[in-house]
Write a protein that holds these residues in place. Structure first.
Motif, PDB file in Angstrom:
ATOM      1  N   ILE A 107      -6.095  19.044  44.419  1.00  0.00           N
ATOM      2  CA  ILE A 107      -4.649  19.085  44.178  1.00  0.00           C
ATOM      3  C   ILE A 107      -4.198  20.490  43.773  1.00  0.00           C
ATOM      4  CG2 ILE A 107      -2.827  18.174  42.686  1.00  0.00           C
ATOM      5  CD1 ILE A 107      -4.671  15.616  42.506  1.00  0.00           C
ATOM      6  N   LYS A 108      -4.972  21.145  42.926  1.00  0.00           N
ATOM      7  CA  LYS A 108      -4.608  22.475  42.440  1.00  0.00           C
ATOM      8  C   LYS A 108      -4.458  23.467  43.587  1.00  0.00           C
ATOM      9  CE  LYS A 108      -6.258  26.130  39.325  1.00  0.00           C
ATOM     10  NZ  LYS A 108      -7.251  26.462  38.280  1.00  0.00           N
ATOM     11  N   VAL A 109      -5.466  23.550  44.441  1.00  0.00           N
ATOM     12  CA  VAL A 109      -5.430  24.480  45.571  1.00  0.00           C
ATOM     13  C   VAL A 109      -4.274  24.135  46.515  1.00  0.00           C
ATOM     14  CG1 VAL A 109      -6.676  25.272  47.615  1.00  0.00           C
ATOM     15  CG2 VAL A 109      -7.879  25.024  45.445  1.00  0.00           C
ATOM     16  N   SER A 110      -4.055  22.854  46.747  1.00  0.00           N
ATOM     17  CA  SER A 110      -2.984  22.423  47.647  1.00  0.00           C
ATOM     18  C   SER A 110      -1.617  22.862  47.135  1.00  0.00           C
ATOM     19  CB  SER A 110      -3.006  20.896  47.812  1.00  0.00           C
ATOM     20  OG  SER A 110      -4.226  20.459  48.343  1.00  0.00           O
ATOM     21  N   MET A 111      -1.374  22.670  45.834  1.00  0.00           N
ATOM     22  CA  MET A 111      -0.081  23.068  45.255  1.00  0.00           C
ATOM     23  C   MET A 111       0.070  24.586  45.243  1.00  0.00           C
ATOM     24  SD  MET A 111       1.336  20.173  44.778  1.00  0.00           S
ATOM     25  CE  MET A 111       2.791  20.509  43.808  1.00  0.00           C
ATOM     26  N   MET A 112      -1.031  25.302  45.037  1.00  0.00           N
ATOM     27  CA  MET A 112      -0.962  26.767  45.055  1.00  0.00           C
ATOM     28  C   MET A 112      -0.619  27.279  46.453  1.00  0.00           C
ATOM     29  SD  MET A 112      -4.236  27.713  42.635  1.00  0.00           S
ATOM     30  CE  MET A 112      -4.226  29.423  43.178  1.00  0.00           C
ATOM     31  N   ILE A 113      -1.252  26.716  47.480  1.00  0.00           N
ATOM     32  CA  ILE A 113      -0.953  27.128  48.853  1.00  0.00           C
ATOM     33  C   ILE A 113       0.496  26.807  49.197  1.00  0.00           C
ATOM     34  CG2 ILE A 113      -1.454  26.672  51.287  1.00  0.00           C
ATOM     35  CD1 ILE A 113      -4.350  26.129  50.484  1.00  0.00           C
ATOM     36  N   SER A 114       0.935  25.628  48.821  1.00  0.00           N
ATOM     37  CA  SER A 114       2.287  25.183  49.132  1.00  0.00           C
ATOM     38  C   SER A 114       3.336  26.089  48.500  1.00  0.00           C
ATOM     39  CB  SER A 114       2.472  23.734  48.659  1.00  0.00           C
ATOM     40  OG  SER A 114       3.768  23.272  48.919  1.00  0.00           O
ATOM     41  N   MET A 115       3.225  26.274  47.194  1.00  0.00           N
ATOM     42  CA  MET A 115       4.234  27.063  46.480  1.00  0.00           C
ATOM     43  C   MET A 115       4.113  28.551  46.801  1.00  0.00           C
ATOM     44  SD  MET A 115       5.871  24.684  45.202  1.00  0.00           S
ATOM     45  CE  MET A 115       5.537  22.922  45.074  1.00  0.00           C
ATOM     46  N   GLY A 116       2.893  29.020  47.014  1.00  0.00           N
ATOM     47  CA  GLY A 116       2.709  30.423  47.380  1.00  0.00           C
ATOM     48  C   GLY A 116       3.317  30.749  48.728  1.00  0.00           C
ATOM     49  N   SER A 117       3.144  29.848  49.686  1.00  0.00           N
ATOM     50  CA  SER A 117       3.734  30.051  51.008  1.00  0.00           C
ATOM     51  C   SER A 117       5.262  30.075  50.936  1.00  0.00           C
ATOM     52  CB  SER A 117       3.270  28.942  51.957  1.00  0.00           C
ATOM     53  OG  SER A 117       3.874  29.059  53.217  1.00  0.00           O
ATOM     54  N   GLY A 118       5.818  29.146  50.156  1.00  0.00           N
ATOM     55  CA  GLY A 118       7.281  29.126  50.000  1.00  0.00           C
ATOM     56  C   GLY A 118       7.793  30.392  49.352  1.00  0.00           C
ATOM     57  N   PHE A 119       7.087  30.901  48.342  1.00  0.00           N
ATOM     58  CA  PHE A 119       7.499  32.134  47.667  1.00  0.00           C
ATOM     59  C   PHE A 119       7.525  33.306  48.636  1.00  0.00           C
ATOM     60  CE2 PHE A 119       6.043  36.047  45.507  1.00  0.00           C
ATOM     61  CZ  PHE A 119       7.136  36.253  44.670  1.00  0.00           C
ATOM     62  N   ILE A 120       6.466  33.456  49.426  1.00  0.00           N
ATOM     63  CA  ILE A 120       6.408  34.549  50.398  1.00  0.00           C
ATOM     64  C   ILE A 120       7.547  34.428  51.411  1.00  0.00           C
ATOM     65  CG2 ILE A 120       5.047  35.541  52.293  1.00  0.00           C
ATOM     66  CD1 ILE A 120       2.528  34.713  50.726  1.00  0.00           C
ATOM     67  N   GLY A 121       7.791  33.211  51.889  1.00  0.00           N
ATOM     68  CA  GLY A 121       8.841  33.001  52.884  1.00  0.00           C
ATOM     69  C   GLY A 121      10.214  33.373  52.374  1.00  0.00           C
ATOM     70  N   PHE A 122      10.564  32.917  51.170  1.00  0.00           N
ATOM     71  CA  PHE A 122      11.901  33.211  50.638  1.00  0.00           C
ATOM     72  C   PHE A 122      12.050  34.683  50.268  1.00  0.00           C
ATOM     73  CE2 PHE A 122      12.176  28.555  49.930  1.00  0.00           C
ATOM     74  CZ  PHE A 122      13.402  28.347  50.556  1.00  0.00           C
ATOM     75  N   MET A 123      10.966  35.323  49.829  1.00  0.00           N
ATOM     76  CA  MET A 123      11.032  36.757  49.567  1.00  0.00           C
ATOM     77  C   MET A 123      11.335  37.519  50.846  1.00  0.00           C
ATOM     78  SD  MET A 123      10.702  37.566  46.386  1.00  0.00           S
ATOM     79  CE  MET A 123      10.298  39.308  46.526  1.00  0.00           C
ATOM     80  N   MET A 124      10.762  37.097  51.945  1.00  0.00           N
ATOM     81  CA  MET A 124      11.042  37.749  53.224  1.00  0.00           C
ATOM     82  C   MET A 124      12.481  37.517  53.669  1.00  0.00           C
ATOM     83  SD  MET A 124       7.445  36.803  55.157  1.00  0.00           S
ATOM     84  CE  MET A 124       7.820  37.625  56.692  1.00  0.00           C
ATOM     85  N   LEU A 125      13.018  36.325  53.419  1.00  0.00           N
ATOM     86  CA  LEU A 125      14.395  36.014  53.809  1.00  0.00           C
ATOM     87  C   LEU A 125      15.410  36.862  53.033  1.00  0.00           C
ATOM     88  CD1 LEU A 125      14.301  32.113  54.109  1.00  0.00           C
ATOM     89  CD2 LEU A 125      14.466  33.762  55.981  1.00  0.00           C
ATOM     90  N   ILE A 126      15.038  37.274  51.821  1.00  0.00           N
ATOM     91  CA  ILE A 126      15.952  38.099  51.017  1.00  0.00           C
ATOM     92  C   ILE A 126      16.228  39.433  51.700  1.00  0.00           C
ATOM     93  CG2 ILE A 126      16.192  39.366  48.841  1.00  0.00           C
ATOM     94  CD1 ILE A 126      14.514  37.129  47.532  1.00  0.00           C
ATOM     95  N   PHE A 127      15.202  40.005  52.321  1.00  0.00           N
ATOM     96  CA  PHE A 127      15.317  41.363  52.858  1.00  0.00           C
ATOM     97  C   PHE A 127      15.489  41.404  54.372  1.00  0.00           C
ATOM     98  CE2 PHE A 127      12.729  41.594  48.972  1.00  0.00           C
ATOM     99  CZ  PHE A 127      13.525  42.456  48.222  1.00  0.00           C
ATOM    100  N   ILE A 128      15.169  40.334  55.066  1.00  0.00           N
ATOM    101  CA  ILE A 128      15.281  40.310  56.528  1.00  0.00           C
ATOM    102  C   ILE A 128      16.486  39.470  56.926  1.00  0.00           C
ATOM    103  CG2 ILE A 128      14.168  39.599  58.691  1.00  0.00           C
ATOM    104  CD1 ILE A 128      11.474  40.033  57.297  1.00  0.00           C
ATOM    105  N   THR A 129      17.427  40.076  57.645  1.00  0.00           N
ATOM    106  CA  THR A 129      18.667  39.373  58.014  1.00  0.00           C
ATOM    107  C   THR A 129      18.749  39.063  59.512  1.00  0.00           C
ATOM    108  OG1 THR A 129      19.831  41.491  58.265  1.00  0.00           O
ATOM    109  CG2 THR A 129      19.952  40.413  56.104  1.00  0.00           C
ATOM    110  N   GLN A 130      17.849  39.621  60.323  1.00  0.00           N
ATOM    111  CA  GLN A 130      17.880  39.348  61.757  1.00  0.00           C
ATOM    112  C   GLN A 130      17.604  37.857  61.981  1.00  0.00           C
ATOM    113  OE1 GLN A 130      16.227  38.565  64.658  1.00  0.00           O
ATOM    114  NE2 GLN A 130      17.869  39.426  65.905  1.00  0.00           N
ATOM    115  N   LYS A 131      18.540  37.165  62.645  1.00  0.00           N
ATOM    116  CA  LYS A 131      18.514  35.702  62.624  1.00  0.00           C
ATOM    117  C   LYS A 131      17.291  35.099  63.305  1.00  0.00           C
ATOM    118  CE  LYS A 131      21.780  35.075  66.511  1.00  0.00           C
ATOM    119  NZ  LYS A 131      23.102  34.470  66.854  1.00  0.00           N
TER     120      LYS A 131
END
Length: 474
Positions: A107-131
């Protein structure tokens, strides 16, 4: 000796005669489940808090995606629907690819992968605007939490609770799920009301989402691997060397119980599409048939609040009806809910619609988890739970395919509108799926006893007939 015997008798609990004994009522079981749940390990509450924070961040884009894609990125209704369909297909693929991770890595590894992936994705959306690059990010990094965190969190509820508290635990999990969406919906509505519907306003939403996902990732580092029902709060090892991912899946694909669950979940996905129309179709419907800038966020929040109220109350139904019957009952109410919108577009009719959607969903949504745990194979629960979560992903495909064309045909941004026809179509499809649940129960419901779990249903029927004939001859 007499004094010793007398003292012993005084220490023992008095015996109850058979005539005075009464079976515990459903109310007794209901209260006991609450007490047992409160005695669960702290890790259960940590997982639920991680789910609240992490899924709350993800829900920022979930409740506002149709507005963002339509109003900011200027995609047509049909294209927006098509994009939701692609998201559903990708989610289905990720479900197959990632479903064994909770079982094999914990469970620990699964939640880390899940939340880590979401964090990386939203950080990229902050700076990248090309649709188109944003669409790629949404379909990869941001989509992973939707697929991986639900089975991991549900497996945590199973492992961190006693058997008597498990159904209530799944109900609390669903309350957390809807509560996080409610908070996000209110936040989105307030931010869009204060700001303009432009890239800068949505960048604020992406920042909030990234912060939530990052915080949830660090909380996941604190989790322990437990199996409370068997070992108490003793930390257990996770077997990471149990064959490959394909071998893990292959051991499940031969089970008839697995394929029954798949067919059941595919059917439920058409009913679940009503909920997705609440997030995808309703915002645009309210903007066009009630008023521009209608407060759809508050309406979605109302749905989540009603779910939080209904779920613990309606959980008592598990002591009256079995899980499959509750799936059918709740589905009928959900399918009927859109018919309210045939009487006109107003905040009143929308609220009544949301009330009945919430009532039906509060009955059947938590019970699909209970039902899944009944049929799941020990040590393979993660894959079964991933399949049980698939109606949400699969319904994205159907909702995406239908929402865009229906809006353009009957509820366009410009031109004559007959928006009630959109909801009539949604209701008809959901009713058809509910009738399948009802009349195909014999084939969809897992039997209490299965004599040949690996044999085809037709061969099993023949073998059972032969056994009965042999018994009659003897």
């Amino acid at each position: 000796m007499d004094e010793d015997k007398s003292g012993k008798d005084n220490d023992e609990a008095p015996l109850i005669s058979k005539s005075d004994y009464k079976d515990p009522s459903w109310d007794d079981y209901y209260k006991k489940s609450y007490k047992d749940l409160l005695n669960s390990p702290n890790d259960l509450w940590m997982v639920l808090f991680i789910k609240t924070v992490g899924f709350g961040g993800f829900s920022m884009i979930l409740v506002s995606a149709s507005i963002y894609l339509s109003e900011v990125q200027d995609f047509s209704d049909t294209t927006v629907g098509f994009l939701y369909g692609i998201a559903g297909i990708l989610a289905a693929i990720y479900t197959v690819a990632l479903s064994s991770i909770p079982d094999r890595f914990g469970i620990k590894v699964s939640m880390m992968i899940s939340m880590g992936s979401g964090f990386i994705g939203f950080m990229m959306l902050i700076f990248i605007t090309q649709k188109y690059i944003q669409l790629l990010i949404l379909g990869t990094f941001v989509l992973v939490p939707l697929v991986l965190s639900p089975p991991a969190a549900k497996l945590a509820v199973k492992k961190y609770t006693s058997s008597d508290a498990r159904s209530m635990g799944f109900s609390v999990y669903m309350m957390v799920f809807y509560g996080s969406i409610a908070i996000s919906a209110i936040a989105v509505d307030i931010i869009l009301t204060i700001g303009d519907e432009d890239q800068e306003t949505f960048r604020i939403l992406f920042i909030i989402s990234a912060v939530c996902m990052g915080f949830a990732f660090f909380l996941a580092l604190l989790l322990r691997e437990l199996d409370y029902s068997y070992r108490g709060q003793e930390i257990v090892a996770v077997d990471k060397n149990e064959g490959s991912n394909w071998e893990h899946l292959r051991s499940i694909l031969v089970l008839k119980s697995f394929w029954r669950l798949v067919l059941l979940c595919v059917t439920l996905s058409f009913i679940r599409s009503v909920y997705n129309h609440l997030n995808i179709t309703l915002p645009l419907y309210m903007y066009r048939d009630i008023e521009d800038g209608a407060h759809f966020g508050y309406i979605i929040a109302l749905h989540e609040v009603l779910m939080i109220i209904f779920i613990p109350i309606l959980t008592m139904l598990i002591y009256v009806m079995n899980n499959y019957s509750l799936l059918v009952f709740g589905s009928f109410i959900t399918a009927a809910a859109p018919l309210v919108l045939l009487f006109g577009a107003s905040y009143l009719t929308v609220c009544i619609f949301v009330f009945f959607v919430s009532l039906g969903e509060a009955i059947h949504a938590p019970r699909i988890i209970d039902y899944t745990m009944e049929v799941a194979t020990k040590g393979r629960e993660g894959v079964f739970l991933a399949v049980a979560a698939s109606p949400l992903a699969l319904s994205f495909i159907f909702t995406g395919i239908t929402a865009g064309p229906l809006l353009e045909e009957y509820c366009p941004e410009d031109g004559e509108r007959e928006c009630w026809k959109v909801w009539l179509f949604v209701s008809i499809i959901a009713f058809a799926a509910t009738l399948v649940l009802l009349f195909c129960r014999k084939w969809l419901e897992q039997p209490y006893f299965e004599s040949h779990p690996y044999m085809s249903c037709s061969k099993e029927a023949k073998e059972d007939r032969k056994s009965k004939e042999t018994e009659q001859i003897e």
